[in-house]
Motif scaffolding. Structure first.
Motif, mmCIF file in Angstrom:
data_model
loop_
_atom_site.group_PDB
_atom_site.id
_atom_site.type_symbol
_atom_site.label_atom_id
_atom_site.label_comp_id
_atom_site.label_asym_id
_atom_site.label_seq_id
_atom_site.Cartn_x
_atom_site.Cartn_y
_atom_site.Cartn_z
ATOM 1 N N SER A 45 10.375 -12.041 15.904
ATOM 2 C CA SER A 45 11.650 -11.748 15.229
ATOM 3 C C SER A 45 12.042 -10.270 15.317
ATOM 4 O O SER A 45 12.727 -9.750 14.450
ATOM 5 C CB SER A 45 11.587 -12.170 13.755
ATOM 6 O OG SER A 45 11.293 -13.535 13.645
ATOM 7 N N SER A 46 11.633 -9.601 16.383
ATOM 8 C CA SER A 46 11.862 -8.155 16.513
ATOM 9 C C SER A 46 13.266 -7.800 16.977
ATOM 10 O O SER A 46 13.651 -6.642 16.924
ATOM 11 C CB SER A 46 10.868 -7.556 17.497
ATOM 12 O OG SER A 46 11.118 -8.040 18.805
ATOM 13 N N MET A 47 14.027 -8.782 17.459
ATOM 14 C CA MET A 47 15.343 -8.550 18.064
ATOM 15 C C MET A 47 15.225 -7.670 19.311
ATOM 16 O O MET A 47 16.115 -6.894 19.639
ATOM 17 C CB MET A 47 16.330 -7.963 17.060
ATOM 18 C CG MET A 47 16.673 -8.927 15.936
ATOM 19 S SD MET A 47 17.872 -8.292 14.749
ATOM 20 C CE MET A 47 19.302 -8.007 15.784
ATOM 21 N N HIS A 71 13.548 -4.753 14.697
ATOM 22 C CA HIS A 71 12.686 -5.394 13.706
ATOM 23 C C HIS A 71 11.234 -5.482 14.152
ATOM 24 O O HIS A 71 10.441 -6.216 13.556
ATOM 25 C CB HIS A 71 13.213 -6.773 13.336
ATOM 26 C CG HIS A 71 14.550 -6.713 12.664
ATOM 27 N ND1 HIS A 71 15.368 -7.809 12.564
ATOM 28 C CD2 HIS A 71 15.222 -5.697 12.075
ATOM 29 C CE1 HIS A 71 16.484 -7.470 11.937
ATOM 30 N NE2 HIS A 71 16.413 -6.189 11.646
#
Length: 166
Positions: A45-47, A71
């Motif tokens: 979910s780090s983008m 993120h």
């Protein structure tokens, strides 16, 4: 130049798709994060790839690919910019970290310091400043000098999202 950009684009797409389904080259986001300068980074979910730019990061005169991951996590740090030197495949050669959501915007800002090398800026849209918490900040770096900070600008009120666009 075109070949380097296509390799860099393939690399960025590989890293982005790895977070979901694994890369065609057999490198998953977890494996990539454990190697090189990205060691210890959590990419779920780090983008990763939500922003990026080509600049001369290391002073060799060739464009390096900077890829934002606002993120990404390493310890208490939230947000990173992964630097792929010369646009090469594989793990990043350097990682920049900063305020909260650092890497949400990465931009070439021209030659700010007058040294004939294009500089770049990275936003942390929820970064803290002396004026207010979560106001947002933008760090301006010297191109060609491996992450040398030229200065920082910041929002003046909480939740102003300074740096949302550069």
């Amino acid at each position: 130049m075109r070949r380097m950009r296509s390799q860099a684009a393939r690399l960025a797409l590989c890293w982005i798709s790895a977070a979901v389904s694994g890369c065609r080259d057999g490198v998953t986001s977890e494996q990539a994060a454990l190697a090189g300068a990205g060691a210890g980074m959590e990419l779920a979910s780090s983008m990763l790839g939500s922003s990026g730019s080509f600049v001369d990061f290391d002073g060799k005169g060739a464009p390096d690919l900077l890829v934002g991951a606002p993120h990404a996590r390493r310890g208490d740090a939230l947000g990173a910019v992964f630097v792929h030197l010369d646009g090469k495949d594989g793990p990043p050669g350097a990682v920049l970290t900063g305020g909260r959501d650092f890497g949400g915007v990465v931009a070439d800002v021209g030659d700010v310091d007058g040294d004939q090398v294009r500089d770049y800026a990275v936003a942390a849209i929820h970064g803290d400043t002396d004026a207010a918490a979560l106001s947002g900040s933008v760090a301006v770096y010297a191109g060609g000098r491996r992450g040398e900070l030229l200065g920082e600008l910041g929002g003046r009120s909480a939740a102003s999202k300074f740096g949302f666009a550069i």
